[in-house]
Write a protein that holds these residues in place. Structure first.
Motif, PDB file in Angstrom:
ATOM      1  N   ALA A   1      21.880 -10.531  -5.660  1.00  0.00           N
ATOM      2  CA  ALA A   1      21.910  -9.942  -4.365  1.00  0.00           C
ATOM      3  C   ALA A   1      23.638  -9.447  -4.118  1.00  0.00           C
ATOM      4  O   ALA A   1      23.681  -8.381  -3.387  1.00  0.00           O
ATOM      5  CB  ALA A   1      21.669 -10.992  -3.207  1.00  0.00           C
TER       6      ALA A   1
ATOM      7  N   ALA B   1      18.583  -6.101  -0.765  1.00  0.00           N
ATOM      8  CA  ALA B   1      19.134  -7.496  -0.739  1.00  0.00           C
ATOM      9  C   ALA B   1      18.653  -8.151   0.500  1.00  0.00           C
ATOM     10  O   ALA B   1      19.001  -7.683   1.816  1.00  0.00           O
ATOM     11  CB  ALA B   1      20.342  -7.852  -0.999  1.00  0.00           C
TER      12      ALA B   1
ATOM     13  N   ALA C   1      17.925 -11.562   3.232  1.00  0.00           N
ATOM     14  CA  ALA C   1      18.270 -12.866   3.486  1.00  0.00           C
ATOM     15  C   ALA C   1      17.108 -13.510   3.978  1.00  0.00           C
ATOM     16  O   ALA C   1      16.177 -13.120   4.727  1.00  0.00           O
ATOM     17  CB  ALA C   1      19.449 -12.963   4.382  1.00  0.00           C
TER      18      ALA C   1
ATOM     19  N   LYS D   1      20.535 -14.884  -0.018  1.00  0.00           N
ATOM     20  CA  LYS D   1      19.981 -13.588  -0.322  1.00  0.00           C
ATOM     21  C   LYS D   1      19.557 -13.431  -1.392  1.00  0.00           C
ATOM     22  O   LYS D   1      20.100 -13.782  -2.431  1.00  0.00           O
ATOM     23  CB  LYS D   1      21.415 -12.670   0.128  1.00  0.00           C
TER      24      LYS D   1
END
Length: 349
Positions: free
Chosen positions: A245, A303, A305, A319
């Protein structure tokens, strides 16, 4: 509360079908990206999230259930028309982008126990690992959602004749081999235990590996003869680079993930995308592969979360890096997480 529906150990002794043999080395991804992927697109749009309670295999008491965080995002890139779901463990599932229902609730429907043999474990026994899998109706995405106790997730279409009081029926088992990125042959490749069940509530199949990774697929019209299970046919292999990420560029240190693609004759020759981490995705096999096409084309990255179950804010959320590639042979879009979780969005018909 309805009892968990278990797959009995019964007298089922059909063994795994092993994949051996050789083929050409795994195909590395093309370094050249599709030019359309360079067009500016906003980050994925967060749609909603849920805490989903999942009981361990063999447990009927909700007191022992674990809360698993589940997030849903909409990709903003026109070249990647997808809704992406991700769990707190970085496991992913995808569906084609479409309208999201205002009712973004997730309703529990039923639950299954699924026994999965490890590679080399010929028969089911009392020692066979049993995974708890809960089935929900994700009203926002307008799909069913399977969630395993491992936090692996899988979308499935909602059938017209959906019921909630039946159990899964064992369909077949496979034991394919998956090569690591530097392996050219299968002799020392990792073996993965893979069970396939038909969910009698939905009419569809659920693939589950020996690490508890799940995928949903359409079921064939006829159940295969348990004494004549066909081995998976090796179609080709891929090596995909997946950035973390916080890794902005591809480098020599970027993680590489080995992926094998098989066709399953026991399920209408659907394609299985299996990673060396033990995650699986299923997609239709085209009538023919594109002539002279090999490898993949990079389409984009994100990316995402994912919060742990019970956590309200995203401040401490983990992430996960996800890459998106087009499978040049089929046109399908491959989504792969840095965890090794894989999902496939079939090419539009």
């Amino acid at each position: 509360m309805r009892k968990r529906i278990a797959v009995g150990l019964c007298a089922l002794t059909a063994g795994f079908v092993s994949l051996f043999g050789t083929m050409a080395p795994a195909v590395a991804q093309k370094e050249k990206a599709d030019k359309t992927a360079d067009k500016a697109a906003g980050p994925p749009k967060f749609l909603y999230g849920h805490d989903l309670r999942v009981r361990p295999g063999g447990e009927t008491d909700w007191v022992k259930a674990n809360k698993i965080g589940y997030e849903v995002f909409e990709v903003q890139d026109e070249a990647v028309p997808a809704i992406v779901a991700i769990s707190e463990a970085g496991a992913i599932s995808v569906i084609r982008k479409g309208p999201i229902d205002e009712k973004k609730t997730c309703d529990w429907l039923t639950a299954h126990d699924m026994s999965v043999r490890k590679a080399g474990e010929a028969n089911f026994s009392s020692k066979t690992k049993k995974f708890g899998v809960e089935l929900f109706r994700d009203n926002g995405a307008k799909h069913l959602l399977y969630v395993c106790e491992t936090a692996s997730i899988a979308f499935a279409p909602i059938p017209a004749a959906l019921v909630k009081d039946k159990g899964p029926k064992w369909h077949h088992a496979l034991e394919p081999k998956v090569r690591a990125p530097d392996q050219t042959g299968f002799d020392s490749a990792k073996r993965v235990g893979l069970e396939v069940f038909k969910d009698e509530n939905t009419g569809g199949l659920v693939y589950i590996t020996d690490i508890g990774a799940i995928a949903a697929a359409a079921a064939p019209a006829a159940h295969p003869d348990p004494n004549k299970i066909a081995p998976p046919k090796t179609e080709y292999g891929l090596v995909l680079k997946v950035r973390g990420a916080r890794e902005p560029d591809f480098t020599e240190k970027t993680k590489r993930v080995g992926v094998e693609v098989f066709s399953d004759a026991n399920a209408d020759n659907q394609l299985l995308y299996l990673t060396e981490a033990g995650y699986v995705a299923v997609a239709p096999k085209p009538a023919s592969f594109k002539a002279d096409a090999k490898g993949v084309t990079w389409k984009g990255a994100m990316a995402l979360a994912a919060r742990k179950g019970g956590v309200k804010g995203f401040d401490g959320a983990t992430k996960y890096g996800i890459e998106v590639f087009e499978d040049n042979r089929t046109g399908h879009l491959i989504f792969i997480s840095e965890t090794g979780s894989i999902a496939v969005l079939p090419v539009a018909k």
